[in-house]
Design a protein around this motif. Structure first.
Motif, PDB file in Angstrom:
ATOM      1  N   ILE A  52       0.838  -1.202   0.000  1.00 36.12           N
ATOM      2  CA  ILE A  52       0.000   0.000   0.000  1.00 36.12           C
ATOM      3  C   ILE A  52       0.872   1.251   0.000  1.00 36.12           C
ATOM      4  N   GLU A  53       2.031   1.176   0.646  1.00 31.11           N
ATOM      5  CA  GLU A  53       2.967   2.303   0.619  1.00 31.11           C
ATOM      6  C   GLU A  53       3.454   2.550  -0.807  1.00 31.11           C
ATOM      7  N   ALA A  54       3.727   1.462  -1.541  1.00 30.39           N
ATOM      8  CA  ALA A  54       4.185   1.596  -2.927  1.00 30.39           C
ATOM      9  C   ALA A  54       3.089   2.206  -3.801  1.00 30.39           C
ATOM     10  N   PHE A  55       1.843   1.765  -3.592  1.00 28.06           N
ATOM     11  CA  PHE A  55       0.734   2.343  -4.361  1.00 28.06           C
ATOM     12  C   PHE A  55       0.592   3.830  -4.066  1.00 28.06           C
ATOM     13  N   HIS A  56       0.708   4.208  -2.815  1.00 23.35           N
ATOM     14  CA  HIS A  56       0.554   5.619  -2.468  1.00 23.35           C
ATOM     15  C   HIS A  56       1.703   6.475  -3.009  1.00 23.35           C
ATOM     16  N   ARG A  57       2.878   5.876  -3.154  1.00 25.82           N
ATOM     17  CA  ARG A  57       3.981   6.616  -3.809  1.00 25.82           C
ATOM     18  C   ARG A  57       3.648   6.859  -5.279  1.00 25.82           C
ATOM     19  N   LEU A  58       3.104   5.840  -5.940  1.00 32.01           N
ATOM     20  CA  LEU A  58       2.695   6.013  -7.344  1.00 32.01           C
ATOM     21  C   LEU A  58       1.598   7.067  -7.456  1.00 32.01           C
ATOM     22  N   LEU A  59       0.629   7.014  -6.538  1.00 34.22           N
ATOM     23  CA  LEU A  59      -0.459   7.981  -6.541  1.00 34.22           C
ATOM     24  C   LEU A  59       0.095   9.400  -6.384  1.00 34.22           C
ATOM     25  N   GLU A  60       1.071   9.553  -5.523  1.00 29.64           N
ATOM     26  CA  GLU A  60       1.695  10.865  -5.312  1.00 29.64           C
ATOM     27  C   GLU A  60       2.450  11.319  -6.561  1.00 29.64           C
ATOM     28  N   ASP A  61       3.299  10.435  -7.106  1.00 29.60           N
ATOM     29  CA  ASP A  61       4.168  10.805  -8.228  1.00 29.60           C
ATOM     30  C   ASP A  61       3.413  10.998  -9.533  1.00 29.60           C
ATOM     31  N   GLU A  62       2.385  10.180  -9.760  1.00 30.05           N
ATOM     32  CA  GLU A  62       1.714  10.170 -11.059  1.00 30.05           C
ATOM     33  C   GLU A  62       0.385  10.913 -11.079  1.00 30.05           C
ATOM     34  N   CYS A  63      -0.071  11.350  -9.909  1.00 28.13           N
ATOM     35  CA  CYS A  63      -1.365  12.042  -9.873  1.00 28.13           C
ATOM     36  C   CYS A  63      -1.316  13.297  -9.002  1.00 28.13           C
ATOM     37  N   LEU A  64      -1.097  13.135  -7.703  1.00 28.14           N
ATOM     38  CA  LEU A  64      -1.238  14.257  -6.773  1.00 28.14           C
ATOM     39  C   LEU A  64      -0.229  15.369  -7.007  1.00 28.14           C
ATOM     40  N   SER A  65       1.029  15.009  -7.285  1.00 31.02           N
ATOM     41  CA  SER A  65       2.063  16.034  -7.430  1.00 31.02           C
ATOM     42  C   SER A  65       2.055  16.676  -8.812  1.00 31.02           C
ATOM     43  N   ARG A  66       1.272  16.153  -9.724  1.00 29.22           N
ATOM     44  CA  ARG A  66       1.241  16.683 -11.091  1.00 29.22           C
ATOM     45  C   ARG A  66       0.140  17.699 -11.309  1.00 29.22           C
ATOM     46  N   SER A  67      -0.718  17.875 -10.308  1.00 30.21           N
ATOM     47  CA  SER A  67      -1.852  18.783 -10.481  1.00 30.21           C
ATOM     48  C   SER A  67      -1.987  19.717  -9.293  1.00 30.21           C
ATOM     49  N   GLU A  68      -2.378  20.937  -9.571  1.00 34.76           N
ATOM     50  CA  GLU A  68      -2.772  21.864  -8.519  1.00 34.76           C
ATOM     51  C   GLU A  68      -4.292  21.957  -8.571  1.00 34.76           C
ATOM     52  N   PHE A  69      -4.942  21.187  -7.717  1.00 30.97           N
ATOM     53  CA  PHE A  69      -6.401  21.097  -7.761  1.00 30.97           C
ATOM     54  C   PHE A  69      -7.038  22.413  -7.322  1.00 30.97           C
ATOM     55  N   SER A 127     -10.437  22.586  -6.759  1.00 29.84           N
ATOM     56  CA  SER A 127     -11.595  22.294  -5.922  1.00 29.84           C
ATOM     57  C   SER A 127     -11.547  20.844  -5.473  1.00 29.84           C
ATOM     58  N   TYR A 128     -12.346  20.552  -4.455  1.00 28.71           N
ATOM     59  CA  TYR A 128     -12.447  19.174  -3.980  1.00 28.71           C
ATOM     60  C   TYR A 128     -13.009  18.273  -5.068  1.00 28.71           C
ATOM     61  N   ALA A 129     -13.995  18.768  -5.805  1.00 26.36           N
ATOM     62  CA  ALA A 129     -14.603  17.974  -6.879  1.00 26.36           C
ATOM     63  C   ALA A 129     -13.553  17.581  -7.925  1.00 26.36           C
ATOM     64  N   GLU A 130     -12.661  18.515  -8.240  1.00 25.80           N
ATOM     65  CA  GLU A 130     -11.600  18.251  -9.208  1.00 25.80           C
ATOM     66  C   GLU A 130     -10.619  17.203  -8.668  1.00 25.80           C
ATOM     67  N   ALA A 131     -10.273  17.331  -7.407  1.00 24.02           N
ATOM     68  CA  ALA A 131      -9.361  16.366  -6.785  1.00 24.02           C
ATOM     69  C   ALA A 131      -9.993  14.980  -6.737  1.00 24.02           C
ATOM     70  N   TYR A 132     -11.254  14.925  -6.367  1.00 23.33           N
ATOM     71  CA  TYR A 132     -11.972  13.643  -6.283  1.00 23.33           C
ATOM     72  C   TYR A 132     -11.981  12.937  -7.635  1.00 23.33           C
ATOM     73  N   GLU A 133     -12.299  13.696  -8.670  1.00 23.99           N
ATOM     74  CA  GLU A 133     -12.353  13.103 -10.015  1.00 23.99           C
ATOM     75  C   GLU A 133     -10.978  12.602 -10.457  1.00 23.99           C
ATOM     76  N   ALA A 134      -9.939  13.396 -10.184  1.00 21.19           N
ATOM     77  CA  ALA A 134      -8.587  13.021 -10.613  1.00 21.19           C
ATOM     78  C   ALA A 134      -8.114  11.747  -9.919  1.00 21.19           C
ATOM     79  N   VAL A 135      -8.340  11.649  -8.613  1.00 22.41           N
ATOM     80  CA  VAL A 135      -7.899  10.466  -7.872  1.00 22.41           C
ATOM     81  C   VAL A 135      -8.715   9.240  -8.288  1.00 22.41           C
ATOM     82  N   SER A 136     -10.007   9.410  -8.458  1.00 25.21           N
ATOM     83  CA  SER A 136     -10.854   8.300  -8.897  1.00 25.21           C
ATOM     84  C   SER A 136     -10.413   7.774 -10.259  1.00 25.21           C
TER      85      SER A 136
END
Length: 232
Positions: free
Chosen positions: A165-182, A184-193
């Motif tokens: 799960i730590e490895a998945f969360h690193r991928l989520l950070e590197d490939e999704c969260l750190s690449r976008s400046e959200f 709104s919450y709706a935008e963040a929710y859609e991107a993570v989903s």
């Protein structure tokens, strides 16, 4: 008077200069039947420490953890909790929200069990987590017991025991969260989903024979996937 015997003792000493101890006050209050009922402390579940295992089939062990992301446009954080099957690497279910309470995690866990056809069934499924407040709560422990699940927690300061799960969360950070400046919450929710959908159905894994977790899961059920032994 809503004070307990200890506070009454303090007041007797302070206001009337009485030389009296708390044991005497306790006995007097008991004789006068004015003792306040004692708070009932709910017994805590004993902690089961994560142990070394060899996983050879899906739905044997799911790892879970909480991660947070940041919404620049609203200047606040949001939270992601995932349940990941360590054998087939699927994120079986997740919670995304502006808060992450035990109730939210329980709902996500129940949805995950329903997705895999395991809800209210006898299973050998183990849920592995860290020692976050949501996971050590009696409510989460009671739910695991009701659902016939074994819950084990990794020792403190050993994230390697929750490596998948730590490895998945690193991928989520590197490939999704750190690449976008959200914005709104709706935008963040859609991107993570969308990322989790991509991770499960499209992103290939070398450990799975260069196919996606979802494809590997169904091939395993069909008996056409390569056999794995995941050592933890």
């Amino acid at each position: 008077m809503y004070y307990g015997y200890y506070k009454i003792t303090v007041l007797l000493r302070r206001k009337f200069n009485l030389i009296i101890n708390k044991k005497k006050v306790y006995r007097l209050c008991k004789e006068l039947e004015i003792l306040r009922p004692q708070r009932k402390i709910k017994a805590k579940h004993p902690r089961k420490i994560a142990k070394n295992r060899e996983i050879t089939w899906p739905n044997s062990l799911w790892e879970t953890d909480v991660k947070y992301g940041y919404i620049h446009g609203e200047d606040r954080f949001f939270y992601i909790t995932s349940f990941l099957d360590v054998y087939d690497r699927n994120v079986v279910e997740y919670h995304i929200g502006l808060s992450c309470k035990t109730e939210n995690i329980i709902i996500a866990l129940k949805r995950a069990l329903m997705k895999r056809g395991l809800y209210n069934k006898e299973t050998n499924l183990v849920i592995r987590s860290d020692n976050g407040p949501q996971f050590i709560s009696n409510k989460f422990q009671d739910t695991c017991k009701e659902l016939k699940l074994e819950h084990e927690r990794i020792p403190f300061k050993t994230p390697n025991k929750n490596a998948h799960i730590e490895a998945f969360h690193r991928l989520l950070e590197d490939e999704c969260l750190s690449r976008s400046e959200f914005n709104s919450y709706a935008e963040a929710y859609e991107a993570v989903s969308e990322y989790i959908k991509f991770y499960n159905k499209t992103r290939i894994h070398s450990s799975l024979g260069y196919i996606s977790p979802t494809e590997f899961y169904y091939k395993t059920l069909e008996g056409t996937a390569k056999s794995l032994v995941v050592k933890l």
